[in-house]
Design a protein around this motif. Structure first.
Motif: not given
Length: 342
Positions: A191-195, A220-221, A246-252, A260-263
């Motif tokens: 999985s991929s995500r943002f923290a 998103c979260i 963030t959630s897995v779907p949002f991360g993907l 910087e664009d996603v923050q």
């Protein structure tokens, strides 16, 4: 003494280094390389830019011990509890789906302290900003190439980085993998995500009572934690810290975008969920391209041996399952392979 290189200063690598020192102390010289500037891997604790705030766990949040693993890995839990590295998690967690009689533990000094404990116990020579780019089989040893240039020779190499990074290595790894091994590694899915970590001023107070909360009604979260509260560290002298995953779907969906664009998207959703949040003094966003393992190597003992002599072995949560006990299992498995080889 055999020179053993462990690539990756995360949980699996640190436990493996510690076990090697305890079991084969007189036979091995242990070296650990990591491409980052600090230890921890996905158990990374971020320091605030301003020393007036608490630190924040950007990756793993707490450790859950099932009854079975609490028994089979008792020595590991006992050691960490005795050292004060782990303590029972006592804060309120909203939306937590607790299974059976599992116990949750937090780390007063952050999740990175678990990795640092085992690295300290290992006595290994530890080098950061050592990015391995190639492995070359040279008779009875391995030549390991760094991104910064130069090669070093080792008698055995242990790879604990994410599987896609193993497959990207230059040199002899790809041709040494059997067709079946290559198929197994290609099948690993992460999985991929943002923290996002938010650091606040001393005196700032959160209006909510929970320490962590799982979110079910956001695109998103998926998770928010008052990280200092989660660790029972709320104090007037230091500002609190907040962590958002963030959630897995949002991360993907946003994986290839700059963080910087996603923050701003994440922060906008955070303020919708927590409208009374104080203004942070600092914010740090991190992209976890390889977060948790969704599909691990099937029917795997915890490691994969690519070559017996000189030993080249892969391990980590992709070869078991993606949590503390999976990393312990993998480290124990690799220790057996090393003892048989050395």
């Amino acid at each position: 003494m055999s020179r053993v290189l462990i690539v990756g200063a995360g949980l699996t690598g640190s436990i493996c280094a510690c076990l090697l020192r305890r079991e084969l102390q007189s036979k091995v010289h242990i070296v650990v390389w990591d491409k980052s500037r600090g230890a921890g891997g996905r158990m990374f604790t971020s320091r605030p830019p301003n020393a007036s705030s608490h630190s924040a766990d950007l990756g793993a949040q707490y450790i859950t011990a099932t009854p079975a693993y609490a028994q089979s890995h008792h020595s590991f839990y006992s050691e960490l509890l005795s050292a004060g590295v782990l303590q029972p998690l006592s804060c309120q967690i909203e939306g937590l789906r607790q299974k059976d009689d599992s116990k949750n533990y937090m780390t007063p000094l952050g999740m990175g302290s678990v990795v640092k404990h085992f690295l300290s116990e290992s006595g290994a020579d530890l080098f950061f900003e050592h990015h391995v780019t190639g492995l070359y089989h040279c008779g009875a040893s391995w030549e390991v190439e760094k991104k910064a240039g130069g090669r070093e020779t080792f008698d055995a190499v242990i790879l604990t980085m994410p599987v896609p990074q193993i497959l990207q290595l230059q040199g002899d790894v790809e041709q040494l993998l059997s067709v079946h091994q290559k198929q197994q590694l290609d099948g690993v899915v992460y999985s991929s995500r943002f923290a996002v970590a938010l650091f606040f001023s001393p005196g700032d107070v959160f209006s909510f009572s929970w320490g962590a909360r799982y979110i079910s009604d956001s695109h998103c979260i998926c998770y928010i934690a008052a990280d200092s509260r989660k660790r029972n560290l709320d104090s007037p002298g230091l500002g609190p810290s907040l962590i958002v995953h963030t959630s897995v779907p949002f991360g993907l969906e946003h994986l290839e975008r700059d963080k910087e664009d996603v923050q701003p998207i994440i922060l906008q959703e955070l303020h919708r969920l927590l409208p009374g949040l104080p203004q942070p003094i600092s914010i740090k966003c991190h992209k976890w391209r390889y977060s948790q393992v969704l599909t691990s190597v099937p029917d795997c003992p915890g490691h994969m041996t690519i070559l017996d002599q000189p030993l080249l072995v892969c391990g980590g949560d992709a070869f078991c399952h993606s949590n503390f006990d999976g990393c312990v299992e993998s480290a124990l498995s690799m220790l057996s392979a090393l003892k048989a080889s050395l």
